[in-house]
Every structure is written in C-alpha cells, then in structure tokens.
Enzyme design. Structure first.
Site, short mmCIF file in Angstrom:
data_model
loop_
_atom_site.label_atom_id
_atom_site.label_comp_id
_atom_site.label_asym_id
_atom_site.label_seq_id
_atom_site.Cartn_x
_atom_site.Cartn_y
_atom_site.Cartn_z
CB CYS A 110 10.68 -4.51 -6.98
SG CYS A 110 9.84 -3.93 -8.45
CB CYS A 113 7.97 -6.66 -8.04
SG CYS A 113 9.35 -6.28 -9.13
#
Length: 185
Positions: A110, A113
């Site tokens: 991600c 993230c």
C-alpha cells in the site's frame, strides 16, 4: 458510422516496436524518427541548481550538463520501528493496555501506508509514555481487520480501555491524527 470509426482507428494505429522509423498515418507518412525527438537541452552555462534537497554538478567542457542528486537526509534520531501486533498479541498489547493505543492498519504493498509511516513514527516519539503505537499488517492478520470493519488502508484507530474510540481513514496530515489523539489522553 461505427464502420467509419473503426476504419479511422485502424488507420491511426502505431506499431509497438521501439525501432520504428516512421508512423503510418493517413495525415502524413513523411514523419521520421528524427523529427519526433524532444527538444534537446544544451545546458545553462555554469549555473547550477540548488533547491529542496537537491545539489547539482555541471560539466566544464562544451555545453553544461546538470546532474541532480538527492542529498542524504539530515542527521536525525533513528526512525521508530513500530512493533507489530497479530492475532496472538492483540488482546494483551491493545485491548488490555493501561494507556491509550494507536493502531495503524496497513499492508506492505500500500503506497499511502508507506507515506504515513514517518507521521506515525513522529507521533510515537512525541507521545512516548502517554500513548502506545502499534501496526497491524492486514494481509497477515485479516481477522483483526475484519472484526473492526477495516475496508480501506491505511486506517488508524485509537483504543482506550479496550474499546475502539476513533478511526481515521487514509493518509492524513499529522495535525489530523494529533487532534484525534488529544481527545483521548
């Protein structure tokens, strides 16, 4: 009408080969590879570029050439590596904690993230002793993510006395997370 559109699209098809010498087109078949090049940059004399952590080197012979390199990050304290939580440690580390707990739900693939990691690290240092910070890899601990309804990552949740108190979804600014944390300290 559809046949005319298909004929037009077929006539505009460009071959995938990177070594083509001309572009077949009904508009003009006389373009050559040399005519399609981007404008050449011939330098700016001895002027260098210094901006936003970049430094440059210029060649002294002929036209100047600029090579930008990223400066190493400034000397700072080492980044905090947030401890991971999984199904076996969730109860003891998060739900039974005597102080509020910030949990980041993330995954290694991600991009957002990874963008928020430095922010969470700063918060962990800033609130050391007042707030515990952990991360949960949703790929490795899907049951925790499912239990708390995680549908998007990154999601940051704050727990106090074993209960979920707040959730912030997405890569948000530090101020947003700070406001959320301050409510529960």
């Amino acid at each position: 009408m559809a046949a005319a559109a298909a004929t037009l699209l077929e006539s505009l098809t460009i071959p995938r080969s990177s070594s083509f010498t001309s572009i077949p087109s009904p508009i003009s078949a006389s373009y050559r590879k040399s005519q399609l090049r981007s404008p050449q940059f011939h330098g700016v004399g001895g002027i260098g570029i210094k901006s936003a952590g970049l430094r440059s080197r210029t060649a002294r012979r002929g036209a100047a050439r600029i090579v930008c390199e990223r400066n190493p990050p400034p000397e700072t304290a080492a980044a905090v590596d947030l401890p991971s939580v999984n199904e076996s440690t969730w109860q003891s580390l998060v739900l039974e904690s005597d102080i509020p707990v910030l949990v980041e739900f993330w995954a290694p693939w991600c991009g957002p993230c990874r963008m928020i990691i430095p922010v969470i690290d700063e918060l962990a240092k800033q609130y050391a002793g007042k707030l515990k910070c952990f991360k949960v890899n949703t790929d490795e601990s899907p049951s925790i993510a499912t239990k708390y309804g995680i549908r998007s990552i990154p999601t940051v949740m704050i727990f106090k006395n074993g209960e979920k108190k707040d959730a912030v979804i997405g890569a948000v600014p530090k101020s947003t997370l700070t406001n959320s944390i301050e409510k529960f300290l």
